[in-house]
Design a protein around this motif. Sequence first.
Motif, PDB file in Angstrom:
ATOM      1  N   PRO A  49     -20.590 -19.715  11.309  1.00 28.10           N
ATOM      2  CA  PRO A  49     -21.187 -19.057  10.130  1.00 28.10           C
ATOM      3  C   PRO A  49     -21.205 -20.017   8.928  1.00 28.10           C
ATOM      4  O   PRO A  49     -20.261 -20.788   8.720  1.00 28.10           O
ATOM      5  CB  PRO A  49     -20.263 -17.874   9.882  1.00 28.10           C
ATOM      6  CG  PRO A  49     -18.951 -18.270  10.473  1.00 28.10           C
ATOM      7  CD  PRO A  49     -19.259 -19.209  11.600  1.00 28.10           C
ATOM      8  N   ASP A  55     -25.411 -15.677   0.894  1.00 29.48           N
ATOM      9  CA  ASP A  55     -26.155 -15.369   2.118  1.00 29.48           C
ATOM     10  C   ASP A  55     -25.450 -16.041   3.296  1.00 29.48           C
ATOM     11  O   ASP A  55     -25.283 -17.254   3.302  1.00 29.48           O
ATOM     12  CB  ASP A  55     -27.596 -15.875   1.984  1.00 29.48           C
ATOM     13  CG  ASP A  55     -28.468 -15.463   3.154  1.00 29.48           C
ATOM     14  OD1 ASP A  55     -28.184 -14.411   3.762  1.00 29.48           O
ATOM     15  OD2 ASP A  55     -29.428 -16.197   3.463  1.00 29.48           O
ATOM     16  N   LYS A  57     -25.317 -17.061   7.184  1.00 34.77           N
ATOM     17  CA  LYS A  57     -26.136 -17.303   8.375  1.00 34.77           C
ATOM     18  C   LYS A  57     -25.236 -17.857   9.475  1.00 34.77           C
ATOM     19  O   LYS A  57     -24.308 -18.597   9.192  1.00 34.77           O
ATOM     20  CB  LYS A  57     -27.247 -18.317   8.096  1.00 34.77           C
ATOM     21  CG  LYS A  57     -28.307 -17.824   7.157  1.00 34.77           C
ATOM     22  CD  LYS A  57     -29.401 -18.853   7.001  1.00 34.77           C
ATOM     23  CE  LYS A  57     -30.465 -18.324   6.049  1.00 34.77           C
ATOM     24  NZ  LYS A  57     -31.544 -19.272   5.869  1.00 34.77           N
ATOM     25  N   VAL A  58     -25.556 -17.512  10.699  1.00 33.85           N
ATOM     26  CA  VAL A  58     -24.821 -18.044  11.842  1.00 33.85           C
ATOM     27  C   VAL A  58     -25.735 -19.051  12.523  1.00 33.85           C
ATOM     28  O   VAL A  58     -26.843 -18.730  12.938  1.00 33.85           O
ATOM     29  CB  VAL A  58     -24.402 -16.928  12.817  1.00 33.85           C
ATOM     30  CG1 VAL A  58     -23.704 -17.526  14.033  1.00 33.85           C
ATOM     31  CG2 VAL A  58     -23.499 -15.923  12.121  1.00 33.85           C
ATOM     32  N   GLU A  59     -25.247 -20.268  12.593  1.00 34.84           N
ATOM     33  CA  GLU A  59     -26.017 -21.351  13.210  1.00 34.84           C
ATOM     34  C   GLU A  59     -25.352 -21.774  14.515  1.00 34.84           C
ATOM     35  O   GLU A  59     -24.133 -21.752  14.633  1.00 34.84           O
ATOM     36  CB  GLU A  59     -26.087 -22.566  12.271  1.00 34.84           C
ATOM     37  CG  GLU A  59     -26.821 -22.305  10.982  1.00 34.84           C
ATOM     38  CD  GLU A  59     -28.319 -22.175  11.152  1.00 34.84           C
ATOM     39  OE1 GLU A  59     -28.877 -22.818  12.074  1.00 34.84           O
ATOM     40  OE2 GLU A  59     -28.922 -21.422  10.376  1.00 34.84           O
TER      41      GLU A  59
END
Length: 153
Positions: A49, A55, A57-59
């Motif tokens: 994450p 914000d 985001k999970v990459e």
Amino acid sequence: MPAPSGNQFWKVRSSHGRAPIFATADALWEACTEYFDWVEANPLYEARPFAYQGDVKVERIAKMRAMTISGLCIFLDISRQAWDLYREREGFVGITAQVDDIIRTQKFEGAAAELLNANIIARELGLADKSELTGKDGAPLVPVLNVSVSGNS
């Protein structure tokens, strides 16, 4: 319909037992390099994450896949015992030794560059910090009892 009782159809075979999967050392080497290429082309992925200005985001982050003899055997569709037999087979000793060295080096260098877990790889490679304590001239340690003797008898 079963074969007639007492048949000897098995004697008609041109050979007995399964033929080796790799008839030549070159065929084995080619299959091993396919495994090396597959390992490079198929990294493991970690879901990580990231937060930026609130914000999240999970990459997916690509991580190095360690080569192993077990993984190689699965890829080649042979057992570990079959690999060990290739190691002893005339004409295959050099190739199997080279493959073993490549796999060992890949794991060692990956751990040294912190691309692989160094503790796991050290155990896998048999690398360990060992400290051995001995007594005088290498004799075993003898526990010293701290006994106080009172002379009031």
